[in-house]
Design a protein around this motif. Structure first.
Motif: not given
Length: 71
Positions: A18, A22, A50, A45
């Protein structure tokens, strides 16, 4: 996910990736998703999450299964 240096296959379903996803979203142009519906949302996500990091991010979804069942 594609970056300036090529393609990176990250198994985003594993929580350990994760932070990597990012960070890559900050410098990426396109997010291509091929997961079951709502899978990425559970990990934070999804495109909406995002896109707050990178408003220029473009999203393409090709789910492995249909988003809704056909009856």
């Amino acid at each position: 996910m594609y970056t300036a240096k090529g393609r990176l296959d990250a198994n985003a379903m594993l929580k350990q990736y994760s932070p990597l996803v990012r960070r890559l979203a900050l410098q990426s142009d396109v997010l291509v998703e091929n997961f079951l519906p709502r899978s990425l949302k559970r990990l934070g996500l999804d495109y909406e999450s995002l896109a707050t990091l990178n408003p220029r991010l473009v999203h393409s979804r090709s789910p492995a299964m249909a988003a809704t069942a056909i009856s």
